[in-house]
Design a protein around this motif. Structure first.
Motif, PDB file in Angstrom:
ATOM      1  N   PRO A  56      -6.205  51.567  77.691  1.00  5.84           N
ATOM      2  CA  PRO A  56      -5.068  50.660  77.873  1.00  5.84           C
ATOM      3  C   PRO A  56      -5.479  49.211  78.033  1.00  5.84           C
ATOM      4  CG  PRO A  56      -4.768  52.658  79.158  1.00  5.84           C
ATOM      5  CD  PRO A  56      -6.144  52.733  78.587  1.00  5.84           C
ATOM      6  N   ILE A  57      -6.355  48.897  78.961  1.00  3.07           N
ATOM      7  CA  ILE A  57      -6.828  47.517  79.149  1.00  3.07           C
ATOM      8  C   ILE A  57      -8.285  47.592  79.593  1.00  3.07           C
ATOM      9  CG2 ILE A  57      -6.641  45.445  80.586  1.00  3.07           C
ATOM     10  CD1 ILE A  57      -4.553  45.509  78.520  1.00  3.07           C
ATOM     11  N   PRO A  58      -9.191  46.849  78.953  1.00  2.00           N
ATOM     12  CA  PRO A  58     -10.607  46.895  79.357  1.00  2.00           C
ATOM     13  C   PRO A  58     -10.812  46.311  80.744  1.00  2.00           C
ATOM     14  CG  PRO A  58     -10.329  46.003  77.138  1.00  2.00           C
ATOM     15  CD  PRO A  58      -8.979  46.065  77.752  1.00  2.00           C
ATOM     16  N   SER A  59     -12.108  46.220  81.135  1.00  2.00           N
ATOM     17  CA  SER A  59     -12.434  45.771  82.485  1.00  2.00           C
ATOM     18  C   SER A  59     -11.990  44.346  82.737  1.00  2.00           C
ATOM     19  CB  SER A  59     -13.938  45.907  82.712  1.00  2.00           C
ATOM     20  OG  SER A  59     -14.642  45.162  81.719  1.00  2.00           O
ATOM     21  N   ASN A  60     -12.206  43.463  81.767  1.00  2.00           N
ATOM     22  CA  ASN A  60     -11.743  42.080  81.939  1.00  2.00           C
ATOM     23  C   ASN A  60     -10.282  42.000  81.542  1.00  2.00           C
ATOM     24  OD1 ASN A  60     -12.345  42.687  79.321  1.00  2.00           O
ATOM     25  ND2 ASN A  60     -13.129  40.656  78.798  1.00  2.00           N
ATOM     26  N   LYS A  61      -9.446  42.703  82.328  1.00  2.00           N
ATOM     27  CA  LYS A  61      -8.065  42.919  81.917  1.00  2.00           C
ATOM     28  C   LYS A  61      -7.242  41.651  81.880  1.00  2.00           C
ATOM     29  CE  LYS A  61      -6.674  44.233  86.617  1.00  2.00           C
ATOM     30  NZ  LYS A  61      -6.070  45.286  87.430  1.00  2.00           N
ATOM     31  N   GLY A  62      -7.548  40.655  82.692  1.00  5.02           N
ATOM     32  CA  GLY A  62      -6.779  39.422  82.672  1.00  5.02           C
ATOM     33  C   GLY A  62      -6.881  38.722  81.340  1.00  5.02           C
ATOM     34  N   LYS A  63      -8.085  38.604  80.819  1.00  3.40           N
ATOM     35  CA  LYS A  63      -8.311  37.931  79.540  1.00  3.40           C
ATOM     36  C   LYS A  63      -7.718  38.731  78.382  1.00  3.40           C
ATOM     37  CE  LYS A  63     -12.103  36.056  76.751  1.00  3.40           C
ATOM     38  NZ  LYS A  63     -13.571  35.872  76.675  1.00  3.40           N
ATOM     39  N   GLU A  64      -7.955  40.046  78.380  1.00  2.00           N
ATOM     40  CA  GLU A  64      -7.456  40.864  77.289  1.00  2.00           C
ATOM     41  C   GLU A  64      -5.927  40.982  77.324  1.00  2.00           C
ATOM     42  OE1 GLU A  64      -9.346  41.762  74.949  1.00  2.00           O
ATOM     43  OE2 GLU A  64     -11.132  41.007  75.942  1.00  2.00           O
ATOM     44  N   ALA A  65      -5.358  41.077  78.525  1.00  4.29           N
ATOM     45  CA  ALA A  65      -3.899  41.127  78.632  1.00  4.29           C
ATOM     46  C   ALA A  65      -3.281  39.824  78.146  1.00  4.29           C
ATOM     47  CB  ALA A  65      -3.487  41.402  80.077  1.00  4.29           C
ATOM     48  N   ALA A  66      -3.947  38.694  78.416  1.00  5.81           N
ATOM     49  CA  ALA A  66      -3.438  37.403  77.944  1.00  5.81           C
ATOM     50  C   ALA A  66      -3.447  37.351  76.422  1.00  5.81           C
ATOM     51  CB  ALA A  66      -4.261  36.263  78.528  1.00  5.81           C
ATOM     52  N   LYS A  67      -4.495  37.876  75.788  1.00  7.63           N
ATOM     53  CA  LYS A  67      -4.547  37.890  74.322  1.00  7.63           C
ATOM     54  C   LYS A  67      -3.450  38.773  73.739  1.00  7.63           C
ATOM     55  CE  LYS A  67      -9.489  36.883  73.847  1.00  7.63           C
ATOM     56  NZ  LYS A  67     -10.793  37.368  73.328  1.00  7.63           N
ATOM     57  N   PHE A  68      -3.251  39.927  74.375  1.00 10.09           N
ATOM     58  CA  PHE A  68      -2.174  40.795  73.913  1.00 10.09           C
ATOM     59  C   PHE A  68      -0.820  40.106  74.050  1.00 10.09           C
ATOM     60  CE2 PHE A  68       1.139  43.708  75.559  1.00 10.09           C
ATOM     61  CZ  PHE A  68       1.442  44.356  74.369  1.00 10.09           C
ATOM     62  N   ALA A  69      -0.637  39.398  75.162  1.00  9.98           N
ATOM     63  CA  ALA A  69       0.639  38.717  75.390  1.00  9.98           C
ATOM     64  C   ALA A  69       0.881  37.654  74.327  1.00  9.98           C
ATOM     65  CB  ALA A  69       0.664  38.093  76.783  1.00  9.98           C
ATOM     66  N   GLN A  70      -0.165  36.894  73.943  1.00 12.35           N
ATOM     67  CA  GLN A  70       0.010  35.854  72.930  1.00 12.35           C
ATOM     68  C   GLN A  70       0.461  36.455  71.605  1.00 12.35           C
ATOM     69  OE1 GLN A  70      -0.422  32.823  74.348  1.00 12.35           O
ATOM     70  NE2 GLN A  70      -1.086  34.002  76.109  1.00 12.35           N
ATOM     71  N   LEU A  71      -0.193  37.537  71.182  1.00  9.86           N
ATOM     72  CA  LEU A  71       0.137  38.155  69.895  1.00  9.86           C
ATOM     73  C   LEU A  71       1.514  38.809  69.919  1.00  9.86           C
ATOM     74  CD1 LEU A  71      -3.326  39.791  69.137  1.00  9.86           C
ATOM     75  CD2 LEU A  71      -2.353  37.810  67.993  1.00  9.86           C
ATOM     76  N   TRP A  72       1.760  39.588  70.972  1.00  8.08           N
ATOM     77  CA  TRP A  72       3.038  40.293  71.056  1.00  8.08           C
ATOM     78  C   TRP A  72       4.202  39.305  71.134  1.00  8.08           C
ATOM     79  CZ3 TRP A  72       5.160  45.017  70.568  1.00  8.08           C
ATOM     80  CH2 TRP A  72       6.408  45.234  71.131  1.00  8.08           C
ATOM     81  N   ASN A  73       4.067  38.287  71.946  1.00  6.78           N
ATOM     82  CA  ASN A  73       5.168  37.335  72.107  1.00  6.78           C
ATOM     83  C   ASN A  73       5.404  36.522  70.844  1.00  6.78           C
ATOM     84  OD1 ASN A  73       5.429  38.264  74.667  1.00  6.78           O
ATOM     85  ND2 ASN A  73       4.689  36.430  75.692  1.00  6.78           N
ATOM     86  N   ARG A  74       4.342  36.255  70.079  1.00  8.37           N
ATOM     87  CA  ARG A  74       4.547  35.522  68.826  1.00  8.37           C
ATOM     88  C   ARG A  74       5.351  36.359  67.848  1.00  8.37           C
ATOM     89  NH1 ARG A  74       6.435  32.598  66.698  1.00  8.37           N
ATOM     90  NH2 ARG A  74       5.863  30.911  65.313  1.00  8.37           N
ATOM     91  N   VAL A  75       5.128  37.653  67.857  1.00 14.62           N
ATOM     92  CA  VAL A  75       5.923  38.549  67.006  1.00 14.62           C
ATOM     93  C   VAL A  75       7.383  38.542  67.451  1.00 14.62           C
ATOM     94  CG1 VAL A  75       6.267  40.946  66.318  1.00 14.62           C
ATOM     95  CG2 VAL A  75       3.957  39.996  66.428  1.00 14.62           C
ATOM     96  N   ILE A  76       7.614  38.644  68.755  1.00 15.89           N
ATOM     97  CA  ILE A  76       8.987  38.674  69.273  1.00 15.89           C
ATOM     98  C   ILE A  76       9.690  37.349  69.001  1.00 15.89           C
ATOM     99  CG2 ILE A  76      10.378  38.977  71.338  1.00 15.89           C
ATOM    100  CD1 ILE A  76       8.967  41.513  70.245  1.00 15.89           C
ATOM    101  N   CYS A  77       8.980  36.244  69.165  1.00 18.39           N
ATOM    102  CA  CYS A  77       9.592  34.935  68.883  1.00 18.39           C
ATOM    103  C   CYS A  77       9.939  34.795  67.408  1.00 18.39           C
ATOM    104  CB  CYS A  77       8.653  33.816  69.314  1.00 18.39           C
ATOM    105  SG  CYS A  77       8.494  33.653  71.104  1.00 18.39           S
ATOM    106  N   SER A  78       9.123  35.367  66.537  1.00 16.47           N
ATOM    107  CA  SER A  78       9.467  35.326  65.114  1.00 16.47           C
ATOM    108  C   SER A  78      10.735  36.140  64.842  1.00 16.47           C
ATOM    109  CB  SER A  78       8.308  35.849  64.269  1.00 16.47           C
ATOM    110  OG  SER A  78       8.143  37.247  64.418  1.00 16.47           O
ATOM    111  N   PHE A  79      10.918  37.239  65.569  1.00 15.70           N
ATOM    112  CA  PHE A  79      12.171  37.988  65.456  1.00 15.70           C
ATOM    113  C   PHE A  79      13.365  37.115  65.845  1.00 15.70           C
ATOM    114  CE2 PHE A  79      10.404  42.581  66.036  1.00 15.70           C
ATOM    115  CZ  PHE A  79       9.736  42.438  64.834  1.00 15.70           C
ATOM    116  N   ARG A  80      13.180  36.339  66.915  1.00 19.08           N
ATOM    117  CA  ARG A  80      14.289  35.487  67.357  1.00 19.08           C
ATOM    118  C   ARG A  80      14.542  34.364  66.356  1.00 19.08           C
ATOM    119  NH1 ARG A  80      18.324  34.427  67.618  1.00 19.08           N
ATOM    120  NH2 ARG A  80      19.654  33.483  69.203  1.00 19.08           N
TER     121      ARG A  80
END
Length: 1175
Positions: free
Chosen positions: A45-69
């Motif tokens: 689900p999330i590697p050990s450095n979860k803060g950094k990896e979660a931030a990268k996931f958030a950038q990609l996922w949110n860009r997709v959602i914003c394109s939907f909007r």
């Protein structure tokens, strides 16, 4: 992951899949290799450095959602539910999108209130619902974070910290419900919601109310919930500070500075607390659901690891464009056609949820407000253009590549601080940092510029620019909106006149331009001349357009592309932000050896047809195309290795094809289907064509029967030319036997098999008639082997069900089951749901009728190309609009007369003759089942264009069509008159292919026409009037009758031309005498004892095809007939036949138009989804 329900259940593994597929692997990280890693879909689900990896996931996922909007697929509320926090929240936990956590807090509160000390039961219920546990933990952590940042007083902080410490101890000991009074939680919950609402407003005048809420919360916690005393609070009371101490007098309200991170945190917490309804239907838009499901599913497929943007292969996108729509004008959108429907009205009914989302995005309370300002009008034009098949939609989709690369470059280069601030912060700071070349944003843009180039090859742009055409202004608007867009076109110049040379020779240049700062407004009425800037200009040796047009339009612009990869797209394609993220992975396929031998030279991509919801015809084409694009090409690429380039948007190895024959051949006629020859060329030069399932691109298809027929005619003509080409010959010698069979049946073999299918119908009917007429049928019926052959009778009866079209729909069912999973297929089949319902619905919407009709289209154009070759006609321009307009009867007749109507009438006459003379040994049922499929094909070929014609059974339309038909068929002008206005011009044009045919084609045409004379010969000897005479004189007398009839028609035609104008009385007297002679000959025959009604019908069935055969021979021998002076008579005979066929077609349609329910049924069948939405 075919559904959103499954996506929710597996969303915890989605961040790991994002990071594994879309984030480059660092050097110190190791990746799994081998079959286990390939087949495994369980990501951490999330590697050990979860803060950094979660931030990268958030950038990609949110860009997709914003394109939907931005595309208006979702509303503002749905976007808030789907977003993951961009900014660092200060919480040491993973924050999931609110649509997963919706209604979890109210449900958990209710469960805690009902637990009454049963800790294990509550814990068990929380374990079953992971997202409820995540929601509770996040709300508790957010509450702690907010209280610590809001309360500034030392004493108050001490009290609050002690309270949270006690709660944490109880949580750790798992006795929370035993030691705390959970029945008071609803009161605390209401006060906390009030506090969050005040924080959302963040106004100074609410400070006193915030203090009151904090005091209420403190009182509820200390007196009602906590049974033990809070020592810090008791210490204050013990020291006597109760009268002088004012709790919460020192609070950080209003919050300053109110950062975006704070706003997002409060907004998200408010959603989690107040959203009491489940968000199971989020997003509600079907297209958004499909895209999220496909994207999530693709992350669990086998794809290469993404490199960093600076290390990826560079690529270009090239889009050829001619004269199609660039951007809908407001006038075009609001223009009401004769059916009372405008394009804008149609889009609003087809996409009602997207229209509401658009009004919400532009802050319009009603539908008329977008017309109140120029900015809103421009937004309205863009909204409509993004739903049509326009160049604007294509450019927006392809420019997603650049946006994706900029974001991915940011994730590659951003430091931890920048990464935690988020991509949005870098965008907001871009104006301040744009002046600095070393800013992170400038570096991201520079890398994207190096790795991606987009060129639109606008063939007519130079001409449109000089003439001030609106298309040139709209293309300039696109270049202004997307500054990195490049436009290539062919420019023409006339040099200064040199009187020493005769004539003026034009000079041609291949030109590349970009946008320049405009000197005046783009929307001005003056011709646009100086708003673009020339980058390159290459002199050409002469005119470029020597073939079909589109290949040359592509080829001249290839020199302006860059990089190792080249994706060539059509102008009616689309792309998606989420798919653009996977382009790095796709380009890595070029570095992978397939079978350990060859690198790929063409990467095939999956296409999604986005026009499937427009009408039933569009749905049929969409299902057919999706089946071919998925299961068909997947099979060809992986097993027999015979997949080619079947059309854009495949990605080419640019360097391979530049040095080995180019991307498309441009020879006139032979390369009509220019796309597939690129695949042939790649295979012949030892290339390798693959097909990738993990990425898709949108594609528009034709939605009206006329557009579909023109496209299928173009494909059939192209396959006919391929059959005659050297490439097919060479590939046939190159492949082994099994690959050769696969290659054959997936290219020209499909069309050849279709031709054989129709020819076998003719052979069956003519063969059975020959057996019946010659007497062999009666003789064979006495043989026991034939008479009692039940397996043969059952086979003939069963084939009718197969031929009606159910078998052709089987691949669609298989593909639907593969996409949805075989388990869902089994349950859906039992529960009578999809895909079985889809299968039944398609047949209720007359899918077999459409596919049988298209069978005739393929057969006619493919066979004619084989027989006569391709006439040098202009490139078939296929319209890409939304067809909701009624086609007139004249237009339908012109389009389908030779390809369907003539063949349908011939088969109908054969079936009638077979019905009169034929007998079945197996009884009436076997006889009926053996020919029912042929009757179905006849009815389809004759009346399908009217079934699929909008408002085809409206009475007023029928009256107008009849008037237009009579005017068209009676027009004798042909010189300088278009075929749309005159029957004679159209009739002459229909014979153009014979002018370019060789001697063999003419001989075969005449030989095929002889079948009508043999048919006539057989029928004449079955007349009762001849008393079973076998003398050849009967056949001679029949020809004498035909010659007399033709002479009479010739005499009447000449008399009308020479006498009707000046000698009307004499002309009418002659016509009267001819009528009397005809009656004096015909009436005495009627009482003849052996003449029956059957004889009259048989004579009609025999002589009508004979006259048509004479017409075909006369058309094939046109030069001889013209020299003999009989061409006018041939034209008059042909006009008579056309009138009869038109009347036979028009009569049933007129009869059905009397019944109103027929028109209503047709409208619902054609526009099922639009009809239910109010169209």
């Amino acid at each position: 992951i075919p559904t959103l329900v499954m996506l929710r259940s597996r969303f915890e593994s989605l961040p790991g899949a994002f990071n594994a597929c879309l984030i480059p692997v660092e050097r110190n990280e190791e990746t799994e290799k081998g079959l286990k890693a390939t087949s495994s879909s369980n990501f951490i689900p999330i590697p050990s450095n979860k803060g950094k990896e979660a931030a990268k996931f958030a950038q990609l996922w949110n860009r997709v959602i914003c394109s939907f909007r931005e595309e208006d697929l979702i509303s503002n509320g749905e976007m808030d539910l789907l977003l993951v926090p961009y900014w660092t929240s200060g919480l040491d936990l993973i924050q999931w999108p609110p649509f997963l956590l919706a209604s979890k807090i109210p449900a958990a509160l209710r469960m805690a209130n009902e637990s009454k000390g049963r800790e294990k039961k509550l814990k068990t219920r929380l374990k079953k619902d992971h997202y409820m546990s995540y929601a509770v933990c996040e709300c508790y952590a957010s509450c702690k974070n907010i209280m610590n940042s809001l309360v500034l007083g030392i004493c108050e902080k001490k009290i609050i910290n002690e309270i949270f410490l006690k709660v944490d101890n109880h949580i750790e000991k798992e006795d929370l419900t035993k030691e705390l009074n959970m029945s008071s939680l609803p009161g605390l919950y209401e006060q906390f919601i009030r506090l969050i609402e005040y924080l959302l407003r963040n106004k100074k005048e609410d400070k006193d109310q915030v203090v009151i809420v904090l005091l209420n919360m403190l009182e509820i916690v200390t007196r009602d919930i906590l049974e033990e005393e809070v020592s810090s609070l008791e210490e204050l009371n013990h020291r006597g500070y109760r009268g002088t101490f004012a709790p919460f007098s020192n609070i950080g309200f209003p919050v300053k500075p109110e950062t975006e991170a704070w706003k997002e945190k409060i907004k998200r917490l408010h959603l989690l607390l107040t959203l009491k309804e489940s968000a199971m239907d989020v997003p509600s838009n079907l297209e958004a659901r499909r895209r999220i499901s496909f994207f999530s599913n693709s992350l669990f497929m086998d794809m290469p690891t993404a490199p960093k943007v600076r290390n990826m292969l560079s690529f270009s996108v090239l889009t050829p464009y001619y004269k199609e729509d660039v951007l809908f004008s407001l006038r075009d959108l609001e223009m009401i056609n004769e059916e009372g429907v405008s394009i804008l009205f149609y889009f609003k009914k087809i996409f009602p949820d997207e229209w509401r989302n658009f009004l919400e995005r532009v802050n319009c309370s009603n539908e008329e407000k977008p017309r109140e300002s120029e900015e809103l009008e421009e937004e309205l034009r863009l909204w409509a253009s993004y739903r049509g098949q326009t160049l604007t939609r294509t450019v927006r989709g392809m420019m997603y590549y650049r946006k994706a690369l900029e974001l991915q470059a940011f994730l590659d280069m951003a430091k931890d601080e920048d990464l935690m601030r988020g991509y949005n912060a870098a965008e907001l700071d871009s104006k301040e940092n744009s002046k600095s070349e070393r800013s992170l944003w400038a570096q991201c843009q520079a890398i994207a510029e190096l790795k991606f180039t987009y060129v639109v090859s606008c063939q007519q742009y130079g001409i449109d620019k000089r003439s001030g055409h609106p298309r040139a202004k709209e293309i300039l608007k696109l270049m202004t909106k997307y500054p990195s867009l490049r436009v290539a076109y062919i420019d023409e110049f006339e040099p200064r006149k040199d009187y020493s040379k005769k004539g003026v020779q034009k000079v041609y240049y291949s030109t590349l331009v970009k946008v320049a700062p405009p000197t005046n407004s783009i929307d001005s009425s003056e011709p646009v001349l100086n708003l673009d800037q020339v980058i390159y200009q290459i002199k050409l040796p002469g005119p470029v357009i020597l073939g079909e047009g589109k290949p040359e339009n592509q080829n001249h612009a290839i020199i302006f592309t860059r990089g190792e990869g080249l994706q060539i797209t059509d102008m009616n394609q689309d792309n998606y932000m989420e798919e653009a993220f996977k382009m790095r992975n796709l380009l890595q396929e070029f570095l992978k050896r397939y079978d350990g031998v060859r690198f790929p030279t063409i990467l095939g991509l999956r296409k999604h047809i986005f026009t499937g919801s427009v009408s039933s015809l569009a749905r049929f084409i969409s299902n057919q195309e999706n089946c071919w694009e998925s299961i068909g090409q997947r099979l060809l690429a992986n097993l027999p290795k015979v997949r080619f380039h079947y059309g854009h948007p495949d990605v080419f190895d640019r360097l391979f094809h530049l040095t080995r024959g180019g991307f498309s051949k441009a020879s006139k006629v032979i390369n009509l289907s220019e796309d597939i020859f690129a695949g042939f060329n790649s295979a012949l030069r030892e290339g390798n064509v693959t097909h990738q399932e993990y990425i898709q691109v949108g594609k528009g298809r034709d939605v009206g029967l006329e557009q579909i027929t023109m496209f299928e005619a173009k494909m059939a003509n192209g396959n006919g030319e391929q059959t005659l080409s050297r490439d097919i010959y060479r590939l046939g010698h190159l492949y082994d036997f099994f690959r050769m069979l696969s290659f054959y049946f997936t290219t020209v073999g499909f069309y050849f098999s279709t031709l054989l299918t129709v020819l076998i119908v003719y052979v069956f009917l003519y063969g059975r008639l020959y057996l019946i007429i010659s007497g062999l049928e009666e003789g064979l019926s006495t043989e026991p082997v034939i008479r009692h052959n039940k397996p043969l009778q059952e086979a003939l009866a069963f084939q009718s069900f197969v031929q009606i079209g159910f078998l052709m729909s089987l691949p669609m069912m298989i593909e639907t089951s593969l996409e949805g999973g075989f388990c869902s297929l089994f349950t859906d089949f039992i529960l009578m749901q999809l895909p079985l319902i889809d299968f039944i619905l398609m047949h209720l919407q007359l899918a077999p009728v459409f596919f049988t009709f298209s069978l005739g289209t393929k057969t006619h154009y493919y066979g004619r190309t084989l027989l006569h070759g391709g006439a040098p006609s202009p490139y078939r321009h296929i319209g890409h609009g939304f067809t909701v307009v009624h086609a007139q009867f004249t237009k339908i007749y012109r389009l389908y007369s030779r390809s369907h109507f003539v063949k349908g009438f011939e088969l109908m006459i054969l079936l009638l003759a077979y019905q009169i003379f034929g007998k079945s040994n197996g009884g009436a049922v076997t006889h009926f089942l053996s020919i029912i499929s042929i009757w179905f094909m006849v009815g389809t070929w004759l009346f399908a264009p009217f079934l699929f014609n909008p408002l085809g059974f409206e009475w007023q339309k029928i009256v107008d069509d009849w008037t237009d038909w009579n005017k068209w068929i009676s027009n004798h002008e042909r010189i300088g008159v278009s075929p749309e206005k005159s029957w004679e011009s159209w009739w002459e044009k229909e014979q153009e292919h014979l002018r370019y045919s060789g001697k063999c084609g003419i001989i075969v045409e005449i030989f095929l026409a002889l079948r009508f004379f043999i048919y006539q010969y057989g029928l004449l000897y079955h007349l009762n009037i001849i008393k079973k005479t076998k003398s050849f004189q009967v056949y001679g007398v029949s020809w004498l009758v035909i010659i007399v009839i033709l002479l009479v028609m010739k005499f009447v035609s000449v008399g009308r031309q020479r006498l009707s104008a000046k000698f009307q009385v004499l002309y009418r007297l002659i016509m009267g005498l001819i009528s009397l002679v005809f009656l004096s000959v015909f009436l005495p025959i009627i009482p003849f004892p052996h003449l029956t009604l059957r004889d009259i019908i048989v004579c009609i069935l025999a002589f009508i095809p004979t006259g048509w055969g004479l017409l075909l021979i006369a058309q094939a021998s046109k030069p001889l007939i013209e020299r003999a002076g009989y061409w006018g008579s041939v034209r008059a005979l042909a006009r008579g036949y056309e009138r009869i066929m038109g009347l036979l077609l028009f009569t049933p349609v007129t009869f059905l138009a009397f019944f109103r329910f027929v028109s209503e049924f047709q409208s619902r069948m054609l526009f099922q989804q639009a009809f239910s939405r109010g169209l």
